[in-house]
Design a protein around this motif. Sequence first.
Motif, PDB file in Angstrom:
ATOM      1  N   MET A  67       2.805  16.810  -0.242  1.00  0.00           N
ATOM      2  CA  MET A  67       3.867  17.310  -1.110  1.00  0.00           C
ATOM      3  C   MET A  67       3.393  17.648  -2.531  1.00  0.00           C
ATOM      4  O   MET A  67       3.775  18.694  -3.051  1.00  0.00           O
ATOM      5  N   PRO A  68       2.576  16.836  -3.209  1.00  0.00           N
ATOM      6  CA  PRO A  68       2.157  17.220  -4.570  1.00  0.00           C
ATOM      7  C   PRO A  68       1.349  18.520  -4.606  1.00  0.00           C
ATOM      8  O   PRO A  68       1.532  19.335  -5.504  1.00  0.00           O
ATOM      9  N   LEU A  85       4.864  10.040  -7.115  1.00  0.00           N
ATOM     10  CA  LEU A  85       5.844  10.341  -8.149  1.00  0.00           C
ATOM     11  C   LEU A  85       5.176  10.687  -9.474  1.00  0.00           C
ATOM     12  O   LEU A  85       5.590  11.613 -10.173  1.00  0.00           O
ATOM     13  N   LYS A  86       4.133   9.955  -9.827  1.00  0.00           N
ATOM     14  CA  LYS A  86       3.389  10.263 -11.061  1.00  0.00           C
ATOM     15  C   LYS A  86       2.766  11.646 -10.980  1.00  0.00           C
ATOM     16  O   LYS A  86       2.776  12.404 -11.951  1.00  0.00           O
ATOM     17  N   SER A  87       2.231  11.988  -9.830  1.00  0.00           N
ATOM     18  CA  SER A  87       1.611  13.294  -9.653  1.00  0.00           C
ATOM     19  C   SER A  87       2.639  14.411  -9.781  1.00  0.00           C
ATOM     20  O   SER A  87       2.396  15.423 -10.445  1.00  0.00           O
ATOM     21  N   VAL A  88       3.800  14.228  -9.177  1.00  0.00           N
ATOM     22  CA  VAL A  88       4.844  15.254  -9.248  1.00  0.00           C
ATOM     23  C   VAL A  88       5.380  15.383 -10.672  1.00  0.00           C
ATOM     24  O   VAL A  88       5.621  16.495 -11.155  1.00  0.00           O
ATOM     25  N   LEU A  89       5.541  14.284 -11.374  1.00  0.00           N
ATOM     26  CA  LEU A  89       5.986  14.359 -12.773  1.00  0.00           C
ATOM     27  C   LEU A  89       4.946  15.041 -13.663  1.00  0.00           C
ATOM     28  O   LEU A  89       5.300  15.775 -14.582  1.00  0.00           O
ATOM     29  N   LEU A  90       3.683  14.811 -13.381  1.00  0.00           N
ATOM     30  CA  LEU A  90       2.630  15.491 -14.129  1.00  0.00           C
ATOM     31  C   LEU A  90       2.675  16.991 -13.861  1.00  0.00           C
ATOM     32  O   LEU A  90       2.521  17.798 -14.783  1.00  0.00           O
ATOM     33  N   ILE A  91       2.913  17.363 -12.628  1.00  0.00           N
ATOM     34  CA  ILE A  91       3.023  18.781 -12.284  1.00  0.00           C
ATOM     35  C   ILE A  91       4.269  19.382 -12.923  1.00  0.00           C
ATOM     36  O   ILE A  91       4.248  20.515 -13.411  1.00  0.00           O
ATOM     37  N   GLU A  98       0.829  -1.202   0.000  1.00  0.00           N
ATOM     38  CA  GLU A  98       0.000   0.000   0.000  1.00  0.00           C
ATOM     39  C   GLU A  98       0.871   1.263   0.000  1.00  0.00           C
ATOM     40  O   GLU A  98       0.610   2.206  -0.761  1.00  0.00           O
ATOM     41  N   ILE A  99       1.926   1.291   0.803  1.00  0.00           N
ATOM     42  CA  ILE A  99       2.831   2.438   0.843  1.00  0.00           C
ATOM     43  C   ILE A  99       3.609   2.542  -0.466  1.00  0.00           C
ATOM     44  O   ILE A  99       3.834   3.643  -0.979  1.00  0.00           O
ATOM     45  N   ASN A 100       3.990   1.424  -1.043  1.00  0.00           N
ATOM     46  CA  ASN A 100       4.704   1.430  -2.311  1.00  0.00           C
ATOM     47  C   ASN A 100       3.831   2.004  -3.428  1.00  0.00           C
ATOM     48  O   ASN A 100       4.295   2.829  -4.221  1.00  0.00           O
ATOM     49  N   GLN A 101       2.577   1.595  -3.506  1.00  0.00           N
ATOM     50  CA  GLN A 101       1.671   2.141  -4.510  1.00  0.00           C
ATOM     51  C   GLN A 101       1.406   3.622  -4.272  1.00  0.00           C
ATOM     52  O   GLN A 101       1.298   4.404  -5.219  1.00  0.00           O
ATOM     53  N   PHE A 102       1.314   4.024  -3.004  1.00  0.00           N
ATOM     54  CA  PHE A 102       1.133   5.428  -2.670  1.00  0.00           C
ATOM     55  C   PHE A 102       2.340   6.246  -3.126  1.00  0.00           C
ATOM     56  O   PHE A 102       2.189   7.330  -3.686  1.00  0.00           O
ATOM     57  N   HIS A 103       3.532   5.713  -2.936  1.00  0.00           N
ATOM     58  CA  HIS A 103       4.747   6.416  -3.362  1.00  0.00           C
ATOM     59  C   HIS A 103       4.783   6.585  -4.875  1.00  0.00           C
ATOM     60  O   HIS A 103       5.122   7.654  -5.374  1.00  0.00           O
ATOM     61  N   TRP A 104       4.422   5.545  -5.621  1.00  0.00           N
ATOM     62  CA  TRP A 104       4.428   5.651  -7.078  1.00  0.00           C
ATOM     63  C   TRP A 104       3.365   6.622  -7.574  1.00  0.00           C
ATOM     64  O   TRP A 104       3.578   7.344  -8.550  1.00  0.00           O
ATOM     65  N   SER A 105       2.219   6.667  -6.921  1.00  0.00           N
ATOM     66  CA  SER A 105       1.205   7.648  -7.318  1.00  0.00           C
ATOM     67  C   SER A 105       1.679   9.066  -7.014  1.00  0.00           C
ATOM     68  O   SER A 105       1.374  10.008  -7.765  1.00  0.00           O
TER      69      SER A 105
END
Length: 111
Positions: A95-96, A18-24, A9-16
């Motif tokens: 953070m995002p 990262l995706k959000s920050v890259l989108l920003i 669950e924490i791993n999937q949260f971390h990847w989401s």
Amino acid sequence: MKALFLSDEINQFHWSMLKSVLLILSLLPMSQLLLNVWQELDASSQIMMGFLGMSVFSALAIISFYSALNATVSKLNIEHLSKLDGILVRVYRYMPMLFLASMLSYLATQI
């Protein structure tokens, strides 16, 4: 030697996150590209290209906002974590949205 194993669950949260920050982060090159194209056009095409550029940029900003908001309100099961880890996850959750606010304020001052 102690190894760090994160729950799925924490791993999937971390990847989401990262995706959000890259989108920003994609907002910055997109705004620069649209501004360069808009400045290179003649006066008759600038109105149409400006409208198209603002539409594309606002759609990307809305998608970035939704992604950051989704990461902010996500529900995680953090009862099994230590107190410090729980605090870090709660801070990491925002953070995002903070990154989006800083990116949009930077773009507002530059354009």
